[in-house]
Design a protein around this motif. Structure first.
Motif, PDB file in Angstrom:
ATOM      1  N   MET A 102     -21.614  68.288  -2.571  1.00  0.00           N
ATOM      2  CA  MET A 102     -22.952  68.236  -3.151  1.00  0.00           C
ATOM      3  C   MET A 102     -23.470  69.667  -3.202  1.00  0.00           C
ATOM      4  N   PRO A 103     -23.944  70.113  -4.358  1.00  0.00           N
ATOM      5  CA  PRO A 103     -24.440  71.495  -4.444  1.00  0.00           C
ATOM      6  C   PRO A 103     -25.509  71.789  -3.391  1.00  0.00           C
ATOM      7  N   ALA A 155     -25.395  62.535  -9.507  1.00  0.00           N
ATOM      8  CA  ALA A 155     -24.522  63.467  -8.785  1.00  0.00           C
ATOM      9  C   ALA A 155     -23.102  62.924  -8.638  1.00  0.00           C
ATOM     10  N   PHE A 156     -22.965  61.608  -8.463  1.00  0.00           N
ATOM     11  CA  PHE A 156     -21.656  61.003  -8.213  1.00  0.00           C
ATOM     12  C   PHE A 156     -21.026  60.355  -9.445  1.00  0.00           C
ATOM     13  N   GLY A 194     -24.001  68.450   3.097  1.00  0.00           N
ATOM     14  CA  GLY A 194     -24.913  69.357   3.775  1.00  0.00           C
ATOM     15  C   GLY A 194     -25.660  70.298   2.850  1.00  0.00           C
ATOM     16  N   GLY A 195     -26.733  70.853   3.403  1.00  0.00           N
ATOM     17  CA  GLY A 195     -27.533  71.818   2.664  1.00  0.00           C
ATOM     18  C   GLY A 195     -28.650  71.195   1.865  1.00  0.00           C
ATOM     19  N   ASN A 196     -28.766  69.889   1.940  1.00  0.00           N
ATOM     20  CA  ASN A 196     -29.841  69.154   1.303  1.00  0.00           C
ATOM     21  C   ASN A 196     -30.411  68.202   2.350  1.00  0.00           C
ATOM     22  N   ASN A 211     -18.603  66.212   5.947  1.00  0.00           N
ATOM     23  CA  ASN A 211     -19.464  67.299   6.383  1.00  0.00           C
ATOM     24  C   ASN A 211     -20.901  66.846   6.156  1.00  0.00           C
ATOM     25  N   PHE A 212     -21.529  66.426   7.242  1.00  0.00           N
ATOM     26  CA  PHE A 212     -22.918  65.987   7.224  1.00  0.00           C
ATOM     27  C   PHE A 212     -23.799  67.027   7.911  1.00  0.00           C
TER      28      PHE A 212
END
Length: 120
Positions: free
Chosen positions: A13-14, A30-31, A45-47, A72-73
């Motif tokens: 995920m960006p 997104a998916f 991650g990152g959101n 990766n959460f």
């Protein structure tokens, strides 16, 4: 039955520091082009995701990804109330096939000792 090695298929995920609040339409977008049935690695991650978004991810991605081995959460619950984290994490881990999972990253989340959602 002969075991067939799957090629790695990763979705990332960006990293946009975006907040997903009751966001199925955004997550569907997104998916939409992801081969979920053959997904082996996922990075979200990152959101920031609320519990309803985590539930959507569980039902529409994680439960439909039987070959998922790496998640990766990290850094997923920025600006979320600590009280909401157990439900969100519970949804995510309910969607994982623990027999196949070899790596999970939950770093950079405000997890405290009260988080019992992933204990088994």
């Amino acid at each position: 039955m002969k075991s067939v090695k799957k090629e790695k298929l990763e979705f990332v995920m960006p990293f946009e520091a975006k907040k997903y609040d009751n966001a199925p339409a955004e997550l569907i977008e997104a998916f939409k082009n992801v081969d979920i049935a053959n997904l082996t690695d996922i990075t979200l991650g990152g959101n920031s995701y609320d519990s309803e978004s985590c539930k959507w991810i569980k039902e529409n991605v994680l439960l439909k990804a039987p070959f998922l081995t790496k998640v990766n959460f990290s850094n997923m619950f920025v600006s979320r109330l600590r009280a909401d984290l157990p439900t969100s994490i519970k949804y995510l881990f309910e969607g994982l096939n623990m027999k196949n999972l070899v790596w999970a990253d939950l770093s950079d989340n405000a997890l405290g000792p009260e988080i019992k959602a992933i204990e088994k």
